[in-house]
Design an enzyme around this catalytic site. Structure first.
Site, PDB file in Angstrom:
ATOM      1  N   ARG A 253       0.890  -1.257   0.037  1.00 12.16           N
ATOM      2  CA  ARG A 253       0.095  -0.226  -0.076  1.00 12.16           C
ATOM      3  C   ARG A 253       0.967   1.268  -0.041  1.00 12.16           C
ATOM      4  O   ARG A 253       0.466   2.184   0.548  1.00 12.16           O
ATOM      5  CB  ARG A 253      -0.788   0.121   1.143  1.00 12.16           C
ATOM      6  CG  ARG A 253      -2.227  -0.854   1.155  1.00 12.16           C
ATOM      7  CD  ARG A 253      -2.835  -1.050   2.493  1.00 12.16           C
ATOM      8  NE  ARG A 253      -3.783  -2.291   2.555  1.00 12.16           N
ATOM      9  CZ  ARG A 253      -5.109  -1.977   2.387  1.00 12.16           C
ATOM     10  NH1 ARG A 253      -5.708  -0.792   2.461  1.00 12.16           N
ATOM     11  NH2 ARG A 253      -5.899  -3.234   2.461  1.00 12.16           N
TER      12      ARG A 253
ATOM     13  N   VAL B 215       7.411   9.928  15.103  1.00  9.38           N
ATOM     14  CA  VAL B 215       8.249  11.171  14.694  1.00  9.38           C
ATOM     15  C   VAL B 215       7.207  11.848  13.740  1.00  9.38           C
ATOM     16  O   VAL B 215       7.054  11.461  12.568  1.00  9.38           O
ATOM     17  CB  VAL B 215       9.648  11.094  14.127  1.00  9.38           C
ATOM     18  CG1 VAL B 215      10.610  10.965  15.140  1.00  9.38           C
ATOM     19  CG2 VAL B 215       9.727  10.006  13.122  1.00  9.38           C
ATOM     20  N   GLY B 216       6.250  12.792  14.304  1.00 14.26           N
ATOM     21  CA  GLY B 216       5.204  13.283  13.639  1.00 14.26           C
ATOM     22  C   GLY B 216       4.671  14.909  13.621  1.00 14.26           C
ATOM     23  O   GLY B 216       5.726  15.379  14.474  1.00 14.26           O
TER      24      GLY B 216
ATOM     25  N   MET C 172      -3.043  12.490  16.073  1.00 18.34           N
ATOM     26  CA  MET C 172      -4.111  11.642  15.854  1.00 18.34           C
ATOM     27  C   MET C 172      -3.683  10.120  16.209  1.00 18.34           C
ATOM     28  O   MET C 172      -4.323   8.894  15.628  1.00 18.34           O
ATOM     29  CB  MET C 172      -4.716  11.608  14.363  1.00 18.34           C
ATOM     30  CG  MET C 172      -5.354  13.072  14.172  1.00 18.34           C
ATOM     31  SD  MET C 172      -6.142  13.067  12.428  1.00 18.34           S
ATOM     32  CE  MET C 172      -7.442  12.144  12.601  1.00 18.34           C
TER      33      MET C 172
ATOM     34  N   SER D 137       3.097  21.596  13.484  1.00 19.34           N
ATOM     35  CA  SER D 137       3.293  22.149  12.330  1.00 19.34           C
ATOM     36  C   SER D 137       2.159  23.097  11.838  1.00 19.34           C
ATOM     37  O   SER D 137       2.258  23.966  10.996  1.00 19.34           O
ATOM     38  CB  SER D 137       2.748  20.914  11.342  1.00 19.34           C
ATOM     39  OG  SER D 137       1.243  20.209  11.749  1.00 19.34           O
ATOM     40  N   ASP D 138       1.351  23.366  12.964  1.00 18.84           N
ATOM     41  CA  ASP D 138       0.319  24.524  12.879  1.00 18.84           C
ATOM     42  C   ASP D 138      -0.270  24.948  14.134  1.00 18.84           C
ATOM     43  O   ASP D 138      -0.097  23.987  15.043  1.00 18.84           O
ATOM     44  CB  ASP D 138      -0.860  24.130  11.645  1.00 18.84           C
ATOM     45  CG  ASP D 138      -1.537  22.854  12.221  1.00 18.84           C
ATOM     46  OD1 ASP D 138      -2.823  23.182  13.149  1.00 18.84           O
ATOM     47  OD2 ASP D 138      -1.099  21.642  12.338  1.00 18.84           O
TER      48      ASP D 138
END
Length: 241
Positions: free
Chosen positions: A44, A89-90, A181, A204-205
């Site tokens: 995938r 790691v996100g 999430m 990131s925001d």
């Protein structure tokens, strides 16, 4: 032996796997931080790689978006491939004005509106927490590089597009350092199978101010977070944990 979602062979993965959500970020990490990286899976297009960092064998693999997706990959890595440590790691969003875009946060725990851990824990609340020694190693790695990190609770949301934005004010009140999430699900799976896990995220925001990074930045930067994660593995090895 391949699993339904990972077509690697036994021994292809290191005992420690870094896991970004985006498989292209996994590719970026492998190409820019690991030596002699080899792709070990691609079902995938969820790419996985194994290489070395300063001589230490380490793997990196994407886990997708949301608790259901990451739970599949983390379960198979731990149960079928013998992985002992998972480091997410996100990216995450901030709700507190004291936390800025591109700050690095370490999730010592993860709240959630998902019911997955209640399903695992016979409908009781489960305290989804990171491994303490992994948190400690990550803090030490950040300090050695002169990087200021925020340590606290993450919130792992089921919905990206929430119907109730007022919940962000509640998160701010309770000191949530980042909204993402996956961490609560990863911590739950690790606990279920006797493994260890940690989530390190880059903001990131900012949900309240509207400041944000681009998708290209999220895919190709956030290097400080990656360096902290990799260095923390070496620190853990040296300290015996």
């Amino acid at each position: 032996m391949a699993t339904p979602h990972i077509n690697a062979q036994m021994g292809d993965f290191a005992d420690v796997v870094l896991m970004p959500g985006d498989p292209l970020r996994a590719k970026y990490i492998a190409e820019n931080f690991l030596d002699n990286a080899v792709q070990v899976c691609d079902v995938r297009n969820m790419f996985g790689y194994t290489g070395t960092y300063k001589g230490r064998k380490i793997s990196v693999m994407g886990h997708g978006m949301g608790i259901p997706s990451c739970s599949i990959y983390v379960t198979e890595l731990i149960k079928d491939y013998g992985v002992k440590k998972i480091i997410r790691v996100g990216s995450c969003g901030a709700v507190n004005e004291g936390i800025k875009v591109r700050d690095v946060v370490i999730g010592m725990g993860a709240c959630t509106d998902s019911k997955v851990n209640r399903i695992r824990f016979k409908d009781h609340d489960f305290a989804a927490i990171a491994d303490y020694k992994m948190v400690k190693a990550a803090e030490e790695a950040a300090k050695a590089r002169g990087i200021d990190v925020k340590v606290g609770n993450l919130f792992s949301a089921e919905l990206f597009y929430t119907p109730d934005p007022s919940m962000f004010d509640v998160m701010d009140k309770y000191g949530i350092v980042g909204v993402e999430m996956e961490a609560a699900g990863i911590y739950g799976v690790a606990a279920e199978y006797g493994a260890k896990a940690l989530a390190i995220c880059t903001v990131s925001d900012h949900i309240k101010t509207g400041e944000q990074t681009t998708s290209e930045e999220r895919q190709n930067t956030f290097n400080e977070m990656i360096e902290i994660a990799l260095d923390s593995v070496l620190i853990g090895d040296q300290a015996g944990y």
